[in-house]
Structure formats: C-alpha cells, structure tokens
Design an enzyme around this catalytic site. Structure first.
Site, PDB file in Angstrom:
ATOM      1  CG  ASP A   1      22.311   3.540   2.450  1.00  0.00           C
ATOM      2  OD1 ASP A   1      22.664   4.276   1.511  1.00  0.00           O
ATOM      3  OD2 ASP A   1      21.168   3.040   2.530  1.00  0.00           O
TER       4      ASP A   1
ATOM      5  CB  THR B   1      19.548   2.534  -1.392  1.00  0.00           C
ATOM      6  OG1 THR B   1      20.197   3.698  -0.877  1.00  0.00           O
ATOM      7  CG2 THR B   1      19.453   1.496  -0.287  1.00  0.00           C
TER       8      THR B   1
ATOM      9  NE  ARG C   1      16.176   2.151  -0.940  1.00  0.00           N
ATOM     10  CZ  ARG C   1      15.569   3.151  -0.317  1.00  0.00           C
ATOM     11  NH1 ARG C   1      14.334   2.981   0.162  1.00  0.00           N
ATOM     12  NH2 ARG C   1      16.169   4.323  -0.177  1.00  0.00           N
TER      13      ARG C   1
ATOM     14  CG  ASP D   1      21.395   7.167   2.055  1.00  0.00           C
ATOM     15  OD1 ASP D   1      22.176   7.381   1.101  1.00  0.00           O
ATOM     16  OD2 ASP D   1      20.167   7.345   1.964  1.00  0.00           O
TER      17      ASP D   1
ATOM     18  CG  ASP E   1      23.911   1.635  -0.463  1.00  0.00           C
ATOM     19  OD1 ASP E   1      24.840   2.386  -0.090  1.00  0.00           O
ATOM     20  OD2 ASP E   1      22.721   1.854  -0.164  1.00  0.00           O
TER      21      ASP E   1
END
Length: 540
Positions: free
Chosen positions: A39, A80, A164, A299, A346
C-alpha cells in the site's frame, strides 16, 4: 578392462539418476500464486533504499525475477480501493464500479464505503468492523476466474490489515477474506464468507499476537545517522502518533490502532499470511491456490510522515525483512519452482508539499471544504437561492439535479459558473466537465485516465484537477489520488515458477496483471478486463 568400463558406466548411470532425482521439476501451472500489494509503494522506493535492503527480500525479487520498470495506473482517482480492484479485475472504475474508497450514492443520498455491507455480520467478535463484503464490486476478479476454472477446487484467501485490501482482491467466490480489527488487534471476517472463524484462526487470535508489539519501542533498524536517503528527524510537516509530543524516534505504540502506523502492522500481516498457508495447506493440492496479501502499514506511515521521512524508510527496510522471511518460508513449503509471486502497489504518493517548498519545487495544500463552502455562496449569488451542490468527494462535484429542475437553469450554465470561480484558485489546474471530456484542456493521456476512472452511476459531474503536487488536506503529512506520475508509477515484480530473471522498460499497466495470470493458467480473464497479457515474463 571390460570390468572397469562396466563399473564406470554403472557409476555414471547412478550419478545421472541421482542428479535427475534432485532436479526440480517445474509444473505446468504453479501450485500457489501469492499476490503481494504494498500500500502506497511508489516506484522509486525500489531503488532509493536499494543499498540498504537485504539480499533476500526486494533484491531477491529483482535479481531472480522479472521487473516491469515502467508500470503505471491507467485511471484516476488513485486510491486504495480502486487500486486493489484494478489489480485483480484487470479493469477500471468505469467498469468494476470501485470509483473511490468512498463515493456519493445519489439514490440513497449518502456516502458509500467501497466494501460496506450492512446485510452481513461480523465474524470473530461483536464489533461493526466486519460489516463488509465484495458486493459493491461489479465484475469478477482473477481469483474468481481461478475458482470458476476448476469448479471451485482452488482455494482463495485474502489477508490485509485493511478490509478493502483483503476483500476486493479475494473476489466474490473466495473461501475467506480476513482483516484486522484495530479495536481488538484480532483477525476477523464477515458472514458473507462463513458463520464462524476456522479453529486455526480462533486459536491464532487466542494467542493475542498483537499484544507482544504493544510494549515494543519502534526505533530505527540502523543507526539513525545512516538514513541519508531521508530528511533529518523531526520535520514540522510530519504528523505525530497519538500521545507523542513530537514526530521523532523512538516511537511508542501502546494501543492496537497505533500498531497500524508502524512496521509492526506489516509483520503481523506476514505472520498471519504464513499461518494461513500452513493451516489451509495452500499449494499442497492438485490445483492452483491463491493467496492475496496486502501490506497496509506502509500507507499509514506514509500518510503521517511522508515519503522522505526516516519513518517511511525504516518501514520499508523492515518490510524487506518480512518479505525475505515469506520467500524463505515458501522455499521450504513448496519450493520456488511451484509458486508464482507478483508484487505491486495500489497507488503511489506525493511528496509532502512543504518538503517540496523547502527545495523550491512548486507545491501546496488546498482546503477543499473551505473552497466548496465559498463556491456554494457564489452559486447562490450568481444563480439564486438553493442547494446547487449535492456532494463533493474524490475531487468531484455532484450537481443537485433536483435544484436544476426546480430552477429551470441548465447544467451548462451551472458548470461554467463553477469553472469560472474555481479557476481563480491557485491550487486548481482545471475544472473538467465529466459529461463532455472532449472539451477539456488536458492531454489525451490524462483524459483517458479520467474516462477510465469515472463510473456513470457512482462518480460526480465535475472533476477538480489540482496542480502537480498540490493536495487537499492538512499542512502535515501527504496523500495520493491524482493522475500525476508520483501517484501512478508503481513497482511490478514477478518471481518464481517459470519467471525469467530479466527487466523491461516497456510500458505496462495495472490492468495487465490479471490477464497475464489468466494467460499463464490458460483460464478466462475477469469479465470486465481491459488489459492484455504481458509478454516475455516466463520461459516456455
């Protein structure tokens, strides 16, 4: 002499037989596919930290695998949810429906989260963190297609800290998707997949694996003076972890939610991924299995501290060790020749605006809420009383269609009024009518990305395109979501099975990953796929 020759022949035959027995037989299809999504990993992180990476993590993937060096996202917004969906569907928001992490639902008149599902219940505890499923995803994934190809004999499991990041890759037909509940530090799922956690997951949670990290201090892996690829610690534009007075090492993570904004979140993910492989016996059956794992803490750290912080660098150096351990485990579990690994991201990330300013690079922050409030007042002044803007999200404005009907004012008039006002803002490069992209003053490269990213039923009417390295939000930390290269250029590494040790600078796009895997497996690509198989990765 004859006896000697016969003896020599016997020895040679035995040696040849022994070598043949030791030779690794590469199967027609991999026994296990491991999809790794990092991420917020921008492409340059592969090389900026290269000298500090170990030989067995990122470097091993690059040295022994195939490196698609010019790999990009093909749509905007780069968030994302859309990123994970695009990787596994080979599609784009225009088709797969994942138009953002959230979007505005005109019929329900509310914001919708990409994986929310109130029809299910949490499995694993009594929180609401499990009210999730893939039902908002409108197409199949490569993981769905794998299951369909052998009438659901393949096992598919998704794992990530973020729901997610687990749910969308695993698809509609997955055996399981697990994510971490930050209120309890445990792994949960939803009743979409099962009615109770498997015993191995229950036993895993009972050991409270997150608890061992609560008392740990996050200090740098190497002496802090050696982090020459990053800024000095304690920058005024860095965010702070809850309970800390300054954004400096060492950091404390005494609560479960704080583990997410630290390298420990990635380590927890890696450990659980290995446990899933072992307990579900992934790769040990007659058909190909698939583990989709996403590392989310990069992230969280990136948003708080920025891509040139010591925190981000240290997180990647520690993630490198986690990857090395995962690859070593796979070696011992089924062998490199039996597993296909791909690694990508992502989305990328923008530099912190203030960091750019320190080096005389144009950048800034944009107060979207304040601007939209001022825009509303301007519209009332110019067009008359009423609620002209129904919602604003993902840099998109949703015009109130009921207001248009009641006022008798046409859409084009409202758009031109909005555009006139917003273009006066320094942060804004253009204001684009999503119903008339051909009139936009943007290169075809960007207009194609916009077209790919806008879903007719879920996206807005007007796109606000910010200037390069301008971003909405606070003056601390950073974000992503744009069509600029720092948000679209991400790694794509292939490793194991029949993968060649090569690299290519030919352009590839995220939409190509799923059809490439479909090509490897001789199965149908996802039903909304718009990509093409990447050539030259494997040796035939």
């Amino acid at each position: 002499m004859k006896i000697f020759k016969l003896s020599l022949l016997f020895i040679l035959l035995n040696s040849t037989l022994a070598l043949a027995q030791k030779a690794k037989i590469i199967p027609e299809k991999p026994k296990l596919i491991v999809g790794i999504v990092i991420d917020q990993m921008r492409y340059d992180f592969l090389y900026r930290y290269f000298d500090k990476y170990s030989n067995n993590g990122f470097k091993r993937l690059m040295r022994e695998g195939y490196n698609c060096k010019n790999n990009h996202y093909h749509y905007v917004p780069t968030y994302t949810g859309p990123g994970h969906a695009a990787i596994y569907t080979g599609s784009a928001p225009v088709i797969n429906g994942i138009a953002g992490n959230n979007w505005y639902d005109r019929s329900a008149k509310k914001s919708v989260y990409c994986t929310e599902d109130t029809s299910v219940r949490t499995v694993g505890n009594n929180s609401k963190a499990g009210l999730m499923s893939p039902r908002n995803l409108l197409t199949t994934t490569i993981t769905d297609q794998l299951r369909l190809s052998n009438f659901f004999e393949s096992k598919v499991i998704g794992i990530a800290i973020k729901d997610r990041g687990s749910i969308l890759p695993a698809g509609h037909t997955a055996n399981a998707a697990y994510w971490n509940d930050s209120s309890t530090g445990t792994w949960i799922t939803s009743s979409y997949y099962m009615n109770e956690l498997p015993k191995w997951v229950q036993d895993y949670n009972a050991k409270k694996p997150s608890d061992s990290y609560l008392a740990q201090t996050w200090n740098t892996l190497f002496p802090i003076s050696e982090y020459t690829e990053s800024t000095i610690d304690d920058q005024p534009y860095e965010g702070q972890l809850s309970g800390e007075a300054k954004p400096v090492f060492p950091h404390k993570t005494p609560k479960y939610d704080l583990l997410l904004t630290s390298p420990w979140g990635n380590t927890l993910t890696k450990n659980f991924a290995i446990a899933a492989i072992q307990n579900e016996k992934l790769g040990k059956g007659k058909v190909t299995d698939f583990l989709a794992v996403s590392f989310s803490s990069t992230d969280y750290v990136g948003h708080s501290f920025g891509p040139y912080s010591i925190e981000t660098e240290d997180t990647y150096l520690r993630l490198d060790k986690d990857l090395a351990e995962l690859l070593s485990f796979l070696d011992n579990w089924i062998g490199k020749e039996n597993v296909l690994v791909f690694l990508t991201a992502d989305h990328g990330v923008a530099n912190v605006a203030a960091f750019n300013n320190d080096f005389k690079i144009p950048a800034g922050t944009f107060d979207g809420g304040k601007t939209i409030k001022a825009l509303n007042a301007y519209l009332i002044e110019q067009l008359g009383a009423g609620k002209w803007i129904e919602s604003e999200i993902n840099d998109q404005i949703y015009i109130n269609r009921e207001q248009l009907k009641q006022s008798g004012i046409v859409y084009d008039k409202v758009f031109s009024t909005i555009r006139e006002f917003l273009l006066k803002q320094e942060a804004i490069a253009d204001v684009i009518d999503l119903h008339n992209l051909s009139s936009a003053y943007v290169p075809d490269y960007f207009s194609t990305m916009i077209k790919n990213g806008m879903n007719v039923k879920r996206s807005g009417d007007i796109l606000i395109q910010l200037q390069p390295n301008w971003m909405g939000g606070s003056n601390k930390g950073t974000t992503h979501g744009s069509s600029y290269r720092y948000d679209t250029h991400v790694p794509l590494l292939w490793y194991g099975w029949k993968v060649q040790a090569k690299s290519s600078s030919e352009r590839t796009e995220i939409k190509d990953i799923a059809p490439t895997i479909a090509d490897f497996l001789n199965i149908l690509e996802p039903n909304g796929s718009i990509g093409n198989p990447i050539q030259g990765i494997i040796s035939n």
